[in-house]
Design an enzyme around this catalytic site. Structure first.
Site, PDB file in Angstrom:
ATOM      1  N   ASN A 190     -10.572 -15.260  21.601  1.00 18.03           N
ATOM      2  CA  ASN A 190      -9.835 -16.308  20.440  1.00 18.03           C
ATOM      3  C   ASN A 190      -8.197 -16.456  20.927  1.00 18.03           C
ATOM      4  O   ASN A 190      -8.107 -15.416  20.804  1.00 18.03           O
ATOM      5  CB  ASN A 190      -9.836 -15.000  19.344  1.00 18.03           C
ATOM      6  CG  ASN A 190      -8.992 -15.753  18.612  1.00 18.03           C
ATOM      7  OD1 ASN A 190      -8.048 -16.525  18.524  1.00 18.03           O
ATOM      8  ND2 ASN A 190      -8.870 -15.042  17.043  1.00 18.03           N
ATOM      9  N   LYS A 250      -5.804 -17.488  19.868  1.00 17.96           N
ATOM     10  CA  LYS A 250      -5.001 -17.364  18.644  1.00 17.96           C
ATOM     11  C   LYS A 250      -3.481 -18.405  19.328  1.00 17.96           C
ATOM     12  O   LYS A 250      -4.210 -19.882  19.666  1.00 17.96           O
ATOM     13  CB  LYS A 250      -4.340 -16.382  18.396  1.00 17.96           C
ATOM     14  CG  LYS A 250      -5.259 -15.045  18.650  1.00 17.96           C
ATOM     15  CD  LYS A 250      -4.735 -13.254  18.616  1.00 17.96           C
ATOM     16  CE  LYS A 250      -5.973 -13.056  17.914  1.00 17.96           C
ATOM     17  NZ  LYS A 250      -5.321 -11.564  18.004  1.00 17.96           N
ATOM     18  N   HIS A 296      -9.631 -14.939   9.603  1.00 27.98           N
ATOM     19  CA  HIS A 296      -9.360 -13.777  11.268  1.00 27.98           C
ATOM     20  C   HIS A 296      -8.590 -13.214  10.518  1.00 27.98           C
ATOM     21  O   HIS A 296      -7.492 -13.737   9.520  1.00 27.98           O
ATOM     22  CB  HIS A 296      -8.614 -14.752  11.778  1.00 27.98           C
ATOM     23  CG  HIS A 296      -8.332 -14.234  13.029  1.00 27.98           C
ATOM     24  ND1 HIS A 296      -7.039 -13.176  13.205  1.00 27.98           N
ATOM     25  CD2 HIS A 296      -9.090 -13.038  13.955  1.00 27.98           C
ATOM     26  CE1 HIS A 296      -6.856 -12.114  14.223  1.00 27.98           C
ATOM     27  NE2 HIS A 296      -8.076 -12.608  14.739  1.00 27.98           N
ATOM     28  N   GLU A 308      -5.351 -12.057  10.593  1.00 26.71           N
ATOM     29  CA  GLU A 308      -3.924 -13.370  10.766  1.00 26.71           C
ATOM     30  C   GLU A 308      -3.874 -13.745   9.821  1.00 26.71           C
ATOM     31  O   GLU A 308      -2.503 -15.104   9.320  1.00 26.71           O
ATOM     32  CB  GLU A 308      -3.796 -13.676  12.816  1.00 26.71           C
ATOM     33  CG  GLU A 308      -3.478 -12.303  13.276  1.00 26.71           C
ATOM     34  CD  GLU A 308      -4.073 -12.479  14.964  1.00 26.71           C
ATOM     35  OE1 GLU A 308      -3.875 -13.399  15.522  1.00 26.71           O
ATOM     36  OE2 GLU A 308      -3.913 -11.830  15.433  1.00 26.71           O
ATOM     37  N   GLU A 333     -13.448  -6.956  12.652  1.00 28.56           N
ATOM     38  CA  GLU A 333     -12.085  -6.231  13.479  1.00 28.56           C
ATOM     39  C   GLU A 333     -11.732  -5.576  12.488  1.00 28.56           C
ATOM     40  O   GLU A 333     -10.605  -6.219  11.365  1.00 28.56           O
ATOM     41  CB  GLU A 333     -11.242  -7.252  13.615  1.00 28.56           C
ATOM     42  CG  GLU A 333     -12.492  -9.138  14.452  1.00 28.56           C
ATOM     43  CD  GLU A 333     -11.358  -9.664  15.508  1.00 28.56           C
ATOM     44  OE1 GLU A 333     -11.097  -9.601  16.509  1.00 28.56           O
ATOM     45  OE2 GLU A 333     -10.807 -10.052  14.768  1.00 28.56           O
ATOM     46  N   GLY A 347      -4.602  -5.837  18.196  1.00 34.14           N
ATOM     47  CA  GLY A 347      -3.188  -6.515  18.947  1.00 34.14           C
ATOM     48  C   GLY A 347      -2.665  -5.515  19.299  1.00 34.14           C
ATOM     49  O   GLY A 347      -1.123  -5.201  19.983  1.00 34.14           O
ATOM     50  N   SER A 364      -8.539  -4.985  20.745  1.00 39.00           N
ATOM     51  CA  SER A 364      -8.454  -4.623  22.235  1.00 39.00           C
ATOM     52  C   SER A 364      -9.593  -4.024  22.263  1.00 39.00           C
ATOM     53  O   SER A 364      -9.602  -3.229  23.454  1.00 39.00           O
ATOM     54  CB  SER A 364      -7.626  -3.280  21.215  1.00 39.00           C
ATOM     55  OG  SER A 364      -6.031  -3.148  21.037  1.00 39.00           O
TER      56      SER A 364
HETATM   57  P1  13P Z   1      -6.789  -8.704  20.613  1.00 43.36           P
HETATM   58  O1  13P Z   1      -7.937  -8.418  21.557  1.00 43.36           O
HETATM   59  O2  13P Z   1      -5.663  -9.508  20.785  1.00 43.36           O
HETATM   60  O3  13P Z   1      -6.678  -7.324  19.812  1.00 43.36           O
HETATM   61  O4  13P Z   1      -7.056  -9.048  19.364  1.00 43.36           O
HETATM   62  C1  13P Z   1      -8.426  -9.682  18.874  1.00 43.36           C
HETATM   63  C2  13P Z   1      -8.395  -9.953  17.937  1.00 43.36           C
HETATM   64  O5  13P Z   1      -8.039 -10.506  16.865  1.00 43.36           O
HETATM   65  C3  13P Z   1      -9.773 -11.238  18.072  1.00 43.36           C
HETATM   66  O6  13P Z   1      -9.571 -12.129  16.939  1.00 43.36           O
END
Ligand code: 13P
Length: 256
Positions: free
Chosen positions: A13, A15, A98, A100, A171, A177, A217
């Protein structure tokens, strides 16, 4: 992973990262590193990069996904992109729900449900994200939170659609992150909880066939342990998916 029952899926992903030129460069770097993968490999990229990603991955084993789609077919929704638009350009996957999107853009369980329906109606394969906040984990309500998200998102989704066209990504929000990873046991516990819920809502066959990833992560170092869990069928990778060698190492861990 239980490779007898399910094929592992590793999805990046990206982002809000990478211009079209950078997209081409990163995919060219990833391609030779993952060409022998024994798992599905997907890169989910910003809308503006989809065309470039589709071109760059042609003839390779890498599939492309979008990072969201709207619930309506078309209309007065400034700045949004619909599922028919994604279908029209030939992008096969889309991330929905997601954390976010939920945190920063007002996404709710209901709008996630509506977006899932729109994606399925347009033959897109959905990567459906669910996850709890740290506070909810501390309050011991993780599984209630996840169950509510899953039940609302999947309302009206048939067993066939779930098996064929939906990947669930667990997740935990506190692990995204942050460098904090769920332990392999924590990840497996929730993934198994989701599988048990699907067995209740549908049946055991559907539960066994549903791909459930872990995300948060995941990196080249911890992927082996997370992916060795029986109910962790792959990963949704943020930061580490932007570095070709790291992403390839995770793909390799899933290919064992
Ligand atoms: P990270 O791997 O940067 O923690 O992000 C995970 C994520 O949100 C994948 O959709």
């Amino acid at each position: 992973m239980n490779k007898q029952l399910r094929k592992a899926v590793i999805a990046g992903n990206w982002k809000m990262n990478k211009t079209p030129d950078e997209t081409k460069a990163l995919i060219e770097e990833i391609k030779p590193l993952v060409k022998d993968a024994d798992c599905d490999v997907i890169v989910c990229v910003p809308y503006i990069d989809i065309h470039t990603a589709l071109e760059a991955t042609k003839g390779s084993n890498i599939k492309v996904g979008a990072e969201n789609c709207h619930w309506a077919e078309s209309g007065a929704f400034t700045g949004e992109v619909s599922a028919p638009m994604l279908k029209a350009i030939g992008v096969p996957y889309v991330i929905i729900g997601h954390s976010e999107r939920r945190q920063y853009f007002g996404e709710t369980d209901e709008t996630v449900h509506d977006r899932v329906r729109a994606a399925l109606n347009n033959d897109l394969t959905v990567i459906l994200c669910v996850g709890e906040y740290l506070k909810q984990r501390e309050q011991n309500i993780t599984m209630e939170v996840i169950a509510t998200q899953v039940k609302i998102a999947l309302a009206g989704v048939s067993a066939e659609e779930l098996k064929e066209k939906i990947i669930i990504a667990y997740e935990p929000v506190w692990a995204i992150g942050t460098g904090l990873t769920a332990t392999a046991q924590q990840a497996n516990e929730v993934n198994k909880g989701i599988r048990d819920l699907i067995a209740d809502l549908y049946d055991a066959d559907t539960a066994n066939a549903t791909v459930i990833q872990y995300g948060g992560s995941m990196n080249a170092k911890n992927a082996d342990e997370l992916l060795s869990q029986p109910d962790v069928d792959g990963g949704l990778i943020g930061g580490a998916s932007l570095k070709a060698p790291d992403f390839a190492a995770i793909v390799e861990a899933a290919s064992k």
